[in-house]
Scaffold this motif. Sequence first.
Motif, PDB file in Angstrom:
ATOM      1  N   GLY B 206       0.820  -1.204   0.000  1.00 37.64           N
ATOM      2  CA  GLY B 206       0.000   0.000   0.000  1.00 37.64           C
ATOM      3  C   GLY B 206       0.858   1.261   0.000  1.00 37.64           C
ATOM      4  O   GLY B 206       1.975   1.268   0.518  1.00 37.64           O
ATOM      5  N   LEU B 207       0.334   2.316  -0.581  1.00 41.48           N
ATOM      6  CA  LEU B 207       1.132   3.529  -0.739  1.00 41.48           C
ATOM      7  C   LEU B 207       0.771   4.610   0.269  1.00 41.48           C
ATOM      8  O   LEU B 207       1.325   5.697   0.237  1.00 41.48           O
ATOM      9  N   ASN B 208      -0.174   4.314   1.139  1.00 47.39           N
ATOM     10  CA  ASN B 208      -0.637   5.356   2.040  1.00 47.39           C
ATOM     11  C   ASN B 208      -0.433   4.918   3.487  1.00 47.39           C
ATOM     12  O   ASN B 208      -0.933   3.894   3.921  1.00 47.39           O
ATOM     13  N   TRP B 209       0.299   5.698   4.231  1.00 52.03           N
ATOM     14  CA  TRP B 209       0.597   5.332   5.625  1.00 52.03           C
ATOM     15  C   TRP B 209       0.167   6.480   6.523  1.00 52.03           C
ATOM     16  O   TRP B 209       0.774   7.539   6.526  1.00 52.03           O
ATOM     17  N   SER B 210      -0.946   6.290   7.241  1.00 51.35           N
ATOM     18  CA  SER B 210      -1.289   7.287   8.254  1.00 51.35           C
ATOM     19  C   SER B 210      -1.986   6.575   9.409  1.00 51.35           C
ATOM     20  O   SER B 210      -3.202   6.641   9.545  1.00 51.35           O
ATOM     21  N   PRO B 211      -1.221   5.863  10.203  1.00 52.14           N
ATOM     22  CA  PRO B 211      -1.816   5.021  11.244  1.00 52.14           C
ATOM     23  C   PRO B 211      -2.522   5.833  12.325  1.00 52.14           C
ATOM     24  O   PRO B 211      -3.443   5.333  12.953  1.00 52.14           O
ATOM     25  N   GLN B 212      -2.114   7.085  12.516  1.00 52.54           N
ATOM     26  CA  GLN B 212      -2.696   7.858  13.605  1.00 52.54           C
ATOM     27  C   GLN B 212      -4.176   8.118  13.393  1.00 52.54           C
ATOM     28  O   GLN B 212      -4.933   8.230  14.339  1.00 52.54           O
ATOM     29  N   THR B 213      -4.591   8.230  12.120  1.00 49.69           N
ATOM     30  CA  THR B 213      -5.993   8.543  11.862  1.00 49.69           C
ATOM     31  C   THR B 213      -6.845   7.293  11.839  1.00 49.69           C
ATOM     32  O   THR B 213      -8.056   7.365  11.942  1.00 49.69           O
ATOM     33  N   ALA B 214      -6.242   6.158  11.726  1.00 48.03           N
ATOM     34  CA  ALA B 214      -7.019   4.939  11.553  1.00 48.03           C
ATOM     35  C   ALA B 214      -7.396   4.344  12.898  1.00 48.03           C
ATOM     36  O   ALA B 214      -6.990   3.263  13.260  1.00 48.03           O
ATOM     37  N   LEU B 215      -8.167   5.090  13.648  1.00 45.63           N
ATOM     38  CA  LEU B 215      -8.538   4.587  14.969  1.00 45.63           C
ATOM     39  C   LEU B 215      -9.721   3.634  14.875  1.00 45.63           C
ATOM     40  O   LEU B 215      -9.800   2.668  15.597  1.00 45.63           O
ATOM     41  N   ARG B 216     -10.630   3.950  13.967  1.00 40.10           N
ATOM     42  CA  ARG B 216     -11.803   3.083  13.830  1.00 40.10           C
ATOM     43  C   ARG B 216     -11.921   2.638  12.388  1.00 40.10           C
ATOM     44  O   ARG B 216     -11.514   3.338  11.461  1.00 40.10           O
ATOM     45  N   ALA B 217     -12.518   1.497  12.241  1.00 46.10           N
ATOM     46  CA  ALA B 217     -12.602   0.932  10.892  1.00 46.10           C
ATOM     47  C   ALA B 217     -13.526   1.756  10.004  1.00 46.10           C
ATOM     48  O   ALA B 217     -13.340   1.806   8.795  1.00 46.10           O
ATOM     49  N   ASP B 218     -14.504   2.431  10.618  1.00 42.98           N
ATOM     50  CA  ASP B 218     -15.475   3.142   9.795  1.00 42.98           C
ATOM     51  C   ASP B 218     -15.017   4.551   9.441  1.00 42.98           C
ATOM     52  O   ASP B 218     -15.710   5.291   8.757  1.00 42.98           O
ATOM     53  N   GLN B 219     -13.831   4.904   9.922  1.00 41.97           N
ATOM     54  CA  GLN B 219     -13.360   6.263   9.682  1.00 41.97           C
ATOM     55  C   GLN B 219     -12.946   6.462   8.228  1.00 41.97           C
ATOM     56  O   GLN B 219     -12.532   5.513   7.558  1.00 41.97           O
ATOM     57  N   VAL B 220     -13.002   7.698   7.778  1.00 41.85           N
ATOM     58  CA  VAL B 220     -12.545   7.989   6.424  1.00 41.85           C
ATOM     59  C   VAL B 220     -11.041   7.742   6.372  1.00 41.85           C
ATOM     60  O   VAL B 220     -10.306   8.173   7.245  1.00 41.85           O
ATOM     61  N   GLY B 221     -10.590   7.057   5.373  1.00 44.62           N
ATOM     62  CA  GLY B 221      -9.163   6.806   5.250  1.00 44.62           C
ATOM     63  C   GLY B 221      -8.703   5.694   6.162  1.00 44.62           C
ATOM     64  O   GLY B 221      -7.559   5.280   6.100  1.00 44.62           O
ATOM     65  N   GLY B 222      -9.574   5.223   7.018  1.00 47.48           N
ATOM     66  CA  GLY B 222      -9.175   4.162   7.933  1.00 47.48           C
ATOM     67  C   GLY B 222      -8.832   2.886   7.202  1.00 47.48           C
ATOM     68  O   GLY B 222      -8.028   2.084   7.674  1.00 47.48           O
ATOM     69  N   SER B 223      -9.421   2.710   6.026  1.00 52.14           N
ATOM     70  CA  SER B 223      -9.189   1.444   5.339  1.00 52.14           C
ATOM     71  C   SER B 223      -7.823   1.415   4.649  1.00 52.14           C
ATOM     72  O   SER B 223      -7.203   0.376   4.557  1.00 52.14           O
ATOM     73  N   GLY B 224      -7.329   2.557   4.194  1.00 54.75           N
ATOM     74  CA  GLY B 224      -6.103   2.524   3.393  1.00 54.75           C
ATOM     75  C   GLY B 224      -4.912   3.105   4.100  1.00 54.75           C
ATOM     76  O   GLY B 224      -3.989   3.580   3.472  1.00 54.75           O
ATOM     77  N   ALA B 225      -4.922   3.103   5.406  1.00 52.47           N
ATOM     78  CA  ALA B 225      -3.916   3.865   6.127  1.00 52.47           C
ATOM     79  C   ALA B 225      -2.684   3.056   6.503  1.00 52.47           C
ATOM     80  O   ALA B 225      -1.760   3.577   7.086  1.00 52.47           O
TER      81      ALA B 225
END
Lengths: 288, 460, 434
Positions: B206-225
């Motif tokens: 995957g090309l996108n790394w932003s673990p801090q925002t991926a707190l919940r699965a339903d969050q925007v961007g949570g799937s590709g973080a």
Amino acid sequence: MTEAFHVENNPQPVEESVSGMSEAVEAGMPEVDAAHAPTKVKADNVDVFYAEKQALFDVSLDVPENQVTALIGPSGCGKSTFLRCINRMNDTIPICRVTGDITIDDQDIYDPAIDVVQLRARVGMVFQKPNPFPKSIYENVAYGPRIHGMAQGKADIDVLVESSLQRAGLWNEVKDRLSESGTSLSGGQQQRLCIARAIAVNPDVILMDEPCSALDPIATARIEELMDELRQNYTIVIVTHSMQQAARVSQRTAFFHLGYLVESGATEMIFTNPEDKRTQDYITGRFG
Amino acid sequence: MNTLILIIVLLGLTTFAYRYGRRKALASVEGSVANLHSLPSYHGAYVALWCGLPALIVVALWLMLQTDMVERLVLSGIADGIAGMSEGQISLLLSDIRNLATGDITTRSPSPMVLAAAERYVELQRLGFALMTGAAVILTSGGLYFGLRAIQPALRARPQVERIVRGLLFIASVIAILTTIGIVLSLMFESNRFFGQVNPLEFLFGLNWSPQTALRADQVGGSGAFGAVPVFAGTLLITVIAMIVAVPIGLMAAIYMAEYASPTTRSLIKPALEILAGIPTVVYGFFAALTIGPLFRGLGESVGLPVASESALAAGLVMGVMIIPFVSSLSDDVINAVPQSLRDGSLALGATHSETIRRVILPASLHGIVGAVLLAVSRAIGETMIVVMAAGLSANLTANPLEAVTTVTVQIVTLLVGDQEFDSAKTLAAFALGLVLFLVTLALNIVALRVVRKYREEYD
Amino acid sequence: MTDFIADRAATRKPDFSNAHLRKRYRAEARFKLYGIAAIVAALGMLAFLLGSIVMTGSSAFTQTEIALDVTLDRAQIDPNGTLDPEVLAKGNYRKIVRDAIRAQFPDVSGRRDLRELYRLVSTGSDFTLRQIVETDPGLIDTTQTIWFKSSADIDQLNKGAIPRDVVESDRRVSDAQIGWFDKLSADDRTRRSFNTTFFTSGDSREPEQAGVLGAVVGTTLTLVVTLILSFPIGVMSAVYLEEFAPKNRWTDLIEVNINNLAAVPSIVFGLLGLAVFLNFFELPRSAPLVGGLVLALMTLPTVIIAGRAALQSVPPSIREAALGVGASPLQTVSHHVLPLAMPGILTGTIIGMARALGETAPLLMIGMVAFIVDIPRSFTDAATVLPVQVFLWADAPERAFVERTSAAIMVLLAFLILMNLAAVLLRRKLERRW
């Protein structure tokens, strides 16, 4: 190094030999200028020191052109040290100091104006243990010509490699495997490769430091044959442990003992009718 | 603290057992040592081992297992109260109970259930300690009795003691293996949990790394973080910069020391370079962040180049400096191992010193140098403090050394330092990164050590 | 054909022209120069690094102080005159200090100006005063001239780290504060004295009250655990592998494993500590015990490798001699081989410990980054270590922490130098050449 230790470890015999020494040299001197060959390398009153220890004492010797001169003597007698003076390989040992004169073609090789790189290109050397570079056979031979700018293109180098390997008698054995590593050859082949490497730069003099001591008899015989052929074009100085070898390959022989040149002259003379008792004792196997 | 006292008492008893055993052995032959099969001190050691070893082993095991047992019992005691809770809530509750029990301040005012549980916790702990002490006392005295009864002149004390000591030596040597197994298992276990939540392919490619925002699965961007490619790329970029600095400088320094320097110069330069290796990495990090980073930014400004203050260049450069002595001392060994006969052969052909080095010595030592560089790469990839302090935090997929990039180790530290929830993908991602880091460095090390060993064999 | 080749080649000679030789010698000189340049570059960086740290750090060893005439008013401290320590501890020292400052600048008024004025001295000044009163209650109702620490910003101003010639809004000290400070200086009421606090207290949010003692004690406790574990285990496994282990695949595996373990990134050991010691065994976070355990596992390969090298260097003749007089293999090792190998093992251990001393990353993983004011007293207290303290301070926003970070680095380096010196001396003293 070992020569130096020997001198130090056996102070007694040194004292003894000093008295007989000057006579021996004086007696030997007239023998050297055998009229049939001009002198190529001339050493005058050479002393060599390793730090404080003296390894060679006042050695004077003439090496005639296009002949094989053998340096014999028990181990630690200084014959290798003397050999390494002729192409200034002793320069690589920081504590080593050489005094006296050595000339090649009347040119003093210890003259500050002399370039040691040039000198070594004119005076090739073959070592006791075959030491091919860990490169291909081709590159081993091409190494000298390349660094000395002896060739313009690959074709030139090809010619040089082939002729050198031919002259070293190795061409037929390796012509199909030139790109294999030099270290993959047998011991005798490696040594001939080293000879090819040395003659690729077309030296005037080739020094050989016990070139056969690590080889089996058959390989030794091939090298000895080779030396006889090479003698046509080169002046050869060989250090050897084996008196038989000296007798077989050389025209001139010099006997070293404990850092002194005891006696030198035509090989037949030295082996049949030596003037010094120590020479006689050595060649008849009383010590060594 | 009580445990410490217990252990000291046990050790004291063991010492006593040793002396008593010795005395008894001597007494059994009325002082003539020659009549004993083994020396008195072996008899002493025999009794001491019987007395101390089983008790200490039991205490150690007990300490390892007690907390877990106690917590399980406490939780089962309040099973009704926690029936509907998620795993995370339970662990939070448990930590509250634990804090209350040890007298620390809890975050929330405790509910009666928690208070009761905490009391039970303390009680069980106390009970556990009492039982452990009891077991230890029984074992020591039993061992003492048994050991002393066995003492007689013909007792083969020495072979038995030696067998046990050899066993202990063996166990000590196994600890290194256990460490490796521990590393592999813990990384695998936690990574496995991570890969239960995040697709491994997505993690690796995957090309996108932003673990801090991926707190919940339903969050925007949570799937590709959790695409780690930018992190790997950043690591690679900084490693490459470090190598560009370290390899030429380290290698040339090694060549100079091995081939040109006089012994005196060498004996001065070598330790001076080793100082570079002895400086803690946190110092390099401070230097990179406070001196080199701003220096580069200032330089960039003066020529109109935008340089990030946490540029990959600054971190890479300082890391390179740190690795110089590593490269130079390994290469120095390698170059010194090239046989003198090769040097002589080349010099005798009329080569200059540098021609000899470039055309004979370096090719001959290539294997060893490659091994050294691989080890240095592994060191650079695993280096943490310099990048934590001087490189960026946000994953930035770029090859521009003037921008800020992040690395694997930086991410591990940022994900794990501070508040942690042990089940979140964010925390577990650190272990997945750790696993990748471990595997890559392991592979590099194995290859490098093999290459170096092969090189050694060539010239032995 | 072959003769032709041989003849053509035989006449060819090396290029002895001056141009060619000059070119070769230029290459030689250039190559040698690269080597010198590499060494100069490496050592230059070292000098730059150490120089910049000493330059920024050395000022942290002094602290600006301000003399104030303090009136120790009984009403504020001990209104009933009981001298009860509990009452003394609760006195309103803050007001006393503030009154003393105002006495110097009676014409300052207004809330904001006053707050700035009070900020000349450290917020810890009331505590300083309390300690003075507590040690000598007889001072109550007298007026004393007492040196207080200035606040960190004023300290930085005095040391020149905060430039005066920039716009007021760009610096942390206001023009008014500069004016007051200069007046105090003109009155001889300021001085720079040795910063003892730096060596006698733990961490603090206020730079002027922060010290390294907590970190030094934490480091000591951690290293004690590391030493107690890694030295005996390391020596035992070295002895087993070198003296007793059969040479088979199993031992090969252990050997490969140890060599690899020595090259595993330290942060991975931190992950191990987090997963195993904290989460599985539930040992306390931030504790020297756990830090020591992690560092011990990390140091173990170094000790084992050094131990094996030292054991290998003991000549076999010693073993044969001992076995020859009937010693058992274990006696041979423990009576003869091990004592002879000890200097080497100790040197290796010290070097391993020095590495552990400088290690930061794995300790971050096990929570040793917490902000801890108290000086740790046991192996299970929350603690931090010197390198982590450096890391924490390096992250702090205050300007004054920059010099303290450098100073902490100097303390850390001093410890490292001591340890390495010990290793070198030990090697010199005990080294034996066979």
